[in-house]
Scaffold this motif. Structure first.
Motif, mmCIF file in Angstrom:
data_model
loop_
_atom_site.group_PDB
_atom_site.id
_atom_site.type_symbol
_atom_site.label_atom_id
_atom_site.label_comp_id
_atom_site.label_asym_id
_atom_site.label_seq_id
_atom_site.Cartn_x
_atom_site.Cartn_y
_atom_site.Cartn_z
ATOM 1 N N LEU A 140 -4.740 2.420 -49.618
ATOM 2 C CA LEU A 140 -4.872 1.037 -49.164
ATOM 3 C C LEU A 140 -3.627 0.572 -48.419
ATOM 4 N N LEU A 141 -2.457 0.965 -48.915
ATOM 5 C CA LEU A 141 -1.220 0.584 -48.237
ATOM 6 C C LEU A 141 -1.197 1.135 -46.815
ATOM 7 N N TYR A 142 -1.634 2.373 -46.668
ATOM 8 C CA TYR A 142 -1.714 2.966 -45.328
ATOM 9 C C TYR A 142 -2.669 2.175 -44.439
ATOM 10 N N LEU A 143 -3.848 1.856 -44.961
ATOM 11 C CA LEU A 143 -4.844 1.134 -44.168
ATOM 12 C C LEU A 143 -4.358 -0.253 -43.768
ATOM 13 N N HIS A 144 -3.714 -0.953 -44.706
ATOM 14 C CA HIS A 144 -3.340 -2.350 -44.479
ATOM 15 C C HIS A 144 -2.046 -2.501 -43.690
ATOM 16 N N ARG A 145 -1.146 -1.518 -43.784
ATOM 17 C CA ARG A 145 0.171 -1.710 -43.183
ATOM 18 C C ARG A 145 0.571 -0.645 -42.171
ATOM 19 N N ASP A 146 0.251 0.613 -42.443
ATOM 20 C CA ASP A 146 0.828 1.703 -41.656
ATOM 21 C C ASP A 146 -0.107 2.319 -40.623
ATOM 22 N N SER A 147 -1.414 2.136 -40.765
ATOM 23 C CA SER A 147 -2.326 2.746 -39.796
ATOM 24 C C SER A 147 -2.357 1.927 -38.509
ATOM 25 N N SER A 148 -2.784 2.562 -37.450
ATOM 26 C CA SER A 148 -2.935 1.868 -36.176
ATOM 27 C C SER A 148 -4.301 2.228 -35.596
ATOM 28 N N PRO A 149 -5.266 1.295 -35.635
ATOM 29 C CA PRO A 149 -5.147 -0.105 -36.038
ATOM 30 C C PRO A 149 -5.166 -0.271 -37.554
ATOM 31 N N LYS A 150 -4.822 -1.489 -38.014
ATOM 32 C CA LYS A 150 -4.911 -1.810 -39.433
ATOM 33 C C LYS A 150 -6.381 -2.003 -39.814
ATOM 34 N N ILE A 151 -6.726 -1.579 -41.037
ATOM 35 C CA ILE A 151 -8.120 -1.582 -41.477
ATOM 36 C C ILE A 151 -8.255 -2.322 -42.805
ATOM 37 N N ILE A 152 -9.272 -3.181 -42.914
ATOM 38 C CA ILE A 152 -9.674 -3.770 -44.188
ATOM 39 C C ILE A 152 -11.010 -3.135 -44.567
ATOM 40 N N HIS A 153 -11.067 -2.480 -45.713
ATOM 41 C CA HIS A 153 -12.242 -1.698 -46.102
ATOM 42 C C HIS A 153 -13.462 -2.583 -46.358
ATOM 43 N N ARG A 154 -13.324 -3.609 -47.170
ATOM 44 C CA ARG A 154 -14.341 -4.617 -47.502
ATOM 45 C C ARG A 154 -15.452 -4.128 -48.435
ATOM 46 N N ASP A 155 -15.382 -2.888 -48.900
ATOM 47 C CA ASP A 155 -16.372 -2.452 -49.891
ATOM 48 C C ASP A 155 -15.757 -1.414 -50.829
ATOM 49 N N LEU A 156 -14.529 -1.695 -51.266
ATOM 50 C CA LEU A 156 -13.836 -0.759 -52.148
ATOM 51 C C LEU A 156 -14.387 -0.887 -53.568
ATOM 52 N N LYS A 157 -14.895 0.208 -54.099
ATOM 53 C CA LYS A 157 -15.459 0.237 -55.451
ATOM 54 C C LYS A 157 -15.450 1.677 -55.939
ATOM 55 N N ALA A 158 -15.749 1.860 -57.224
ATOM 56 C CA ALA A 158 -15.620 3.184 -57.833
ATOM 57 C C ALA A 158 -16.492 4.232 -57.148
ATOM 58 N N SER A 159 -17.681 3.850 -56.694
ATOM 59 C CA SER A 159 -18.573 4.829 -56.061
ATOM 60 C C SER A 159 -18.097 5.240 -54.676
ATOM 61 N N ASN A 160 -17.135 4.502 -54.103
ATOM 62 C CA ASN A 160 -16.570 4.859 -52.801
ATOM 63 C C ASN A 160 -15.210 5.538 -52.926
ATOM 64 N N ILE A 161 -14.839 5.918 -54.143
ATOM 65 C CA ILE A 161 -13.643 6.720 -54.374
ATOM 66 C C ILE A 161 -14.097 8.123 -54.754
ATOM 67 N N LEU A 162 -13.843 9.097 -53.880
ATOM 68 C CA LEU A 162 -14.236 10.475 -54.143
ATOM 69 C C LEU A 162 -13.057 11.251 -54.717
ATOM 70 N N LEU A 163 -13.363 12.290 -55.498
ATOM 71 C CA LEU A 163 -12.334 13.049 -56.212
ATOM 72 C C LEU A 163 -12.371 14.517 -55.799
ATOM 73 N N ASP A 164 -11.186 15.083 -55.518
ATOM 74 C CA ASP A 164 -11.121 16.485 -55.109
ATOM 75 C C ASP A 164 -11.040 17.405 -56.324
ATOM 76 N N ASP A 165 -10.708 18.671 -56.097
ATOM 77 C CA ASP A 165 -10.652 19.659 -57.180
ATOM 78 C C ASP A 165 -9.738 19.233 -58.316
ATOM 79 N N ASN A 166 -8.634 18.561 -57.972
ATOM 80 C CA ASN A 166 -7.635 18.168 -58.963
ATOM 81 C C ASN A 166 -7.747 16.702 -59.359
ATOM 82 N N LEU A 167 -8.897 16.096 -59.073
ATOM 83 C CA LEU A 167 -9.161 14.687 -59.383
ATOM 84 C C LEU A 167 -8.236 13.734 -58.627
#
Length: 210
Positions: A140-167
């Protein structure tokens, strides 16, 4: 949805050489036609490309106009973002009436599968939970401050957080994202989108987000 635009460009503009295009038949074969039976926007078929890379393919229902706009929004947003806590989109397919996104394969699915399954909750010890929270915050910090352009997700929730091999967590599903110009920090809208229960009060009640 408020589409991604830049000055003197039409909505949903992206450069194919910066965002690979897949042929529909290649994806159909890679997933053994699994996704062809799915009509919901949030369904994905798992597969493997000819070179052996595992992928997840998300297909848009042909009947969903809103889904088409969301897909094109996601294509444009993802073509500009690179961060270890954002799910990587490998390309897309826009062929005839078919609209698909190709993601990196995330073997542990989404965070909600662990939070709401009593048999899996025990896997999330405090150290793992802290790592997940920290990773989401970094994304989120990257999206809100460091990315170009800045991005607001607007639908952040548990089902939109994916987990890799190491969680390790990766933020996904940018179909409702809003792009901010360099000098913007906040905005208001009369069309509130997202999932109630995960929204900030000022956004849910007044359409204000920052």
């Amino acid at each position: 949805m408020e589409p991604v635009t830049t000055k003197n460009e039409s909505p949903y503009t992206f450069k194919p050489n910066e965002f690979p295009l897949f042929e529909f038949q290649v994806l159909a074969k890679a997933t053994d036609h699994f996704f062809l039976t799915e009509t919901s926007w949030d369904k994905a078929g798992l597969g493997k490309l000819p070179e052996g890379q595992e992928i997840a393919v998300k297909r848009l229902s042909r009947a969903s106009r809103q889904g088409l706009e969301e897909l094109m929004n996601e294509v444009v947003v993802f073509s500009k973002l690179q961060h270890r806590n954002l799910v990587r989109v490998l390309g897309c397919c826009i062929e005839g009436e078919e609209r698909l996104l190709v993601y990196e394969y995330m073997p542990n699915k989404s965070l909600d599968a662990y939070l709401f399954d009593p048999s899996k909750q025990k896997i999330l010890d405090w150290k793992t939970r802290f790592n997940i929270m920290e990773g989401i915050s970094r994304g989120l910090l990257y999206l809100h401050r460091d990315s170009s352009p800045k991005i607001i997700h607007r639908d952040l929730k548990a089902s939109n957080i994916l987990l890799d091999d190491n969680l390790n967590p990766k933020i996904s599903d940018f179909g409702l994202a809003r792009v901010f110009e360099a000098n913007e920090d906040a905005a208001e809208t009369r069309r509130v989108v997202g999932t109630y229960g995960y929204m900030s009060p000022e956004y849910a009640m007044e359409g204000y987000f920052s």
